[in-house]
Write a protein that holds these residues in place. Structure first.
Motif, PDB file in Angstrom:
ATOM      1  N   SER A 190      15.622   7.955   7.167  1.00 21.86           N
ATOM      2  CA  SER A 190      16.485   8.506   6.120  1.00 21.86           C
ATOM      3  C   SER A 190      16.506   7.580   4.908  1.00 21.86           C
ATOM      4  CB  SER A 190      17.904   8.728   6.655  1.00 21.86           C
ATOM      5  OG  SER A 190      18.437   7.511   7.151  1.00 21.86           O
ATOM      6  N   HIS A 191      16.382   6.290   5.186  1.00 18.47           N
ATOM      7  CA  HIS A 191      16.331   5.295   4.109  1.00 18.47           C
ATOM      8  C   HIS A 191      15.251   4.269   4.442  1.00 18.47           C
ATOM      9  CE1 HIS A 191      20.486   6.770   3.627  1.00 18.47           C
ATOM     10  NE2 HIS A 191      20.349   6.451   2.358  1.00 18.47           N
ATOM     11  N   SER A 192      14.609   3.759   3.401  1.00 18.91           N
ATOM     12  CA  SER A 192      13.649   2.683   3.596  1.00 18.91           C
ATOM     13  C   SER A 192      13.697   1.775   2.374  1.00 18.91           C
ATOM     14  CB  SER A 192      12.238   3.248   3.782  1.00 18.91           C
ATOM     15  OG  SER A 192      11.313   2.199   3.970  1.00 18.91           O
ATOM     16  N   VAL A 193      13.841   0.482   2.636  1.00 17.54           N
ATOM     17  CA  VAL A 193      13.836  -0.505   1.560  1.00 17.54           C
ATOM     18  C   VAL A 193      12.682  -1.450   1.836  1.00 17.54           C
ATOM     19  CG1 VAL A 193      15.115  -2.312   0.357  1.00 17.54           C
ATOM     20  CG2 VAL A 193      16.340  -0.351   1.326  1.00 17.54           C
ATOM     21  N   GLN A 216       4.152  -3.765  -0.226  1.00 19.49           N
ATOM     22  CA  GLN A 216       4.165  -3.408   1.188  1.00 19.49           C
ATOM     23  C   GLN A 216       3.753  -1.947   1.369  1.00 19.49           C
ATOM     24  OE1 GLN A 216       8.205  -4.616   2.444  1.00 19.49           O
ATOM     25  NE2 GLN A 216       7.258  -6.343   3.534  1.00 19.49           N
ATOM     26  N   THR A 217       3.611  -1.576   2.627  1.00 17.62           N
ATOM     27  CA  THR A 217       3.228  -0.213   2.989  1.00 17.62           C
ATOM     28  C   THR A 217       4.396   0.488   3.659  1.00 17.62           C
ATOM     29  OG1 THR A 217       0.916  -0.841   3.300  1.00 17.62           O
ATOM     30  CG2 THR A 217       1.655   1.167   4.422  1.00 17.62           C
ATOM     31  N   VAL A 218       4.559   1.769   3.356  1.00 13.36           N
ATOM     32  CA  VAL A 218       5.606   2.550   4.004  1.00 13.36           C
ATOM     33  C   VAL A 218       5.016   3.899   4.416  1.00 13.36           C
ATOM     34  CG1 VAL A 218       6.460   3.530   1.835  1.00 13.36           C
ATOM     35  CG2 VAL A 218       7.977   3.404   3.811  1.00 13.36           C
ATOM     36  N   PHE A 238      -1.177   7.010  -2.565  1.00 16.26           N
ATOM     37  CA  PHE A 238      -0.462   7.966  -1.706  1.00 16.26           C
ATOM     38  C   PHE A 238      -1.465   8.709  -0.845  1.00 16.26           C
ATOM     39  CE2 PHE A 238       3.899   8.132  -3.423  1.00 16.26           C
ATOM     40  CZ  PHE A 238       3.730   7.318  -4.540  1.00 16.26           C
ATOM     41  N   LEU A 239      -1.197   8.725   0.462  1.00 14.85           N
ATOM     42  CA  LEU A 239      -2.065   9.429   1.394  1.00 14.85           C
ATOM     43  C   LEU A 239      -1.217  10.286   2.316  1.00 14.85           C
ATOM     44  CD1 LEU A 239      -4.825   9.960   2.721  1.00 14.85           C
ATOM     45  CD2 LEU A 239      -4.389   7.974   4.195  1.00 14.85           C
ATOM     46  N   ALA A 240      -1.490  11.568   2.312  1.00 13.40           N
ATOM     47  CA  ALA A 240      -0.749  12.492   3.167  1.00 13.40           C
ATOM     48  C   ALA A 240      -1.669  13.054   4.229  1.00 13.40           C
ATOM     49  CB  ALA A 240      -0.153  13.627   2.343  1.00 13.40           C
ATOM     50  N   VAL A 242       2.442   5.310   1.578  1.00 16.99           N
ATOM     51  CA  VAL A 242       2.335   4.704   0.257  1.00 16.99           C
ATOM     52  C   VAL A 242       1.846   3.272   0.469  1.00 16.99           C
ATOM     53  CG1 VAL A 242       3.497   4.181  -1.907  1.00 16.99           C
ATOM     54  CG2 VAL A 242       4.291   6.100  -0.515  1.00 16.99           C
ATOM     55  N   GLN A 243       0.673   2.975  -0.081  1.00 20.19           N
ATOM     56  CA  GLN A 243       0.057   1.665   0.146  1.00 20.19           C
ATOM     57  C   GLN A 243      -0.840   1.263  -1.023  1.00 20.19           C
ATOM     58  OE1 GLN A 243      -2.893   1.660   3.342  1.00 20.19           O
ATOM     59  NE2 GLN A 243      -2.514  -0.492   3.783  1.00 20.19           N
ATOM     60  N   PRO A 244      -0.544   0.176  -1.708  1.00 23.36           N
ATOM     61  CA  PRO A 244       0.676  -0.621  -1.664  1.00 23.36           C
ATOM     62  C   PRO A 244       1.768   0.013  -2.533  1.00 23.36           C
ATOM     63  CG  PRO A 244      -0.813  -1.542  -3.269  1.00 23.36           C
ATOM     64  CD  PRO A 244      -1.504  -0.349  -2.683  1.00 23.36           C
TER      65      PRO A 244
END
Lengths: 115, 114
Positions: free
Chosen positions: A9-12, A17-19, A65-67, A79-81
């Motif tokens: 729900s949240h990411s910091v 970095q990669t998320v 962005f890679l989906a 998302v990287q980087p």
């Protein structure tokens, strides 16, 4: 029937970095969409899957962005980087049929903050 | 290019008063029109949509919107709001042919005051 779910729900994260964001659509929905809302601005389309194929990826901002949607079920958006301007709320939506008049069902979103 | 304009970013209104949330769009092709609502910590939910036929469409909770082709507008109205209507409202369009994505406005935060 479960709705569209998104994780986390949240990411910091820190810049560089990669998320990876995940979306589980409503069961049986072949169409899956990703949107993003940068603070104070409109919700913008990123891309559209039909089953596992990318139908429209015209809104993807760049190659960071890679989906993916392996097997035509859940989808991930990596998302990287990450950069500062990637901060925002990422929404996933799904719909059953492929019609422009069909309702898209939205998840609660993932709030991404890049520091 | 398609675009959707919601001029009012925030609208405060007292409970039981009427409200109108404005939406204008521009498009070179026919469009379908939607209003979505987002309550705190929830996803967007469809409120109502215009596809064709009668230009006035209604939702189950008392909202209505009127499609005006000449003014390219799809304003949302409610004659008497409740505290529970406090939310963010988004106007969206999709092209009648071609892509299936929504084009959204910037949203309007409706705050209903006691």
């Amino acid at each position: 029937e479960a709705g569209v779910t998104q994780f986390p729900s949240h990411s910091v994260i820190e810049k560089g970095q990669t998320v990876t964001l995940r979306c589980d659509p409503i069961s049986g929905h072949d169409n899956l969409y990703w949107y993003r809302r940068v603070m104070g601005k409109e919700i913008k389309f990123l891309l559209h899957f039909v089953k596992e194929s990318k139908q429209d990826e015209s809104g993807m901002p760049n190659n960071r962005f890679l989906a993916e949607r392996t097997g035509g079920t859940y989808s991930t958006l990596k998302v990287q980087p990450a950069e500062l301007e990637d901060s925002g709320v990422y929404f996933c939506a799904s719909s059953q049929a492929l019609n422009p008049w069909d309702e898209q069902f939205f998840g609660p979103g993932t709030r991404l903050t890049v520091l | 290019a398609q675009s959707v304009t919601q001029l009012d970013s925030q609208v405060p209104v007292f409970e039981e008063a009427p409200v109108e949330l404005r939406c204008n769009y521009s498009s070179s092709v026919s469009v379908y029109l939607f209003w979505y609502v987002q309550y705190p910590n929830q996803g967007l939910q469809l409120l109502l949509k215009y596809l064709s036929g009668s230009t006035l469409v209604e939702s189950i909770n008392g909202f209505e919107a009127e499609f005006n082709k000449s003014q390219t507008s799809f304003h949302l109205r409610k004659p008497s709001v409740h505290i529970s209507d406090t939310a963010e409202y988004f106007c969206a369009v999709s092209e009648a042919s071609g892509t299936y994505k929504y084009i959204f406005g910037t949203g309007t935060r409706l705050k209903v005051l006691a």
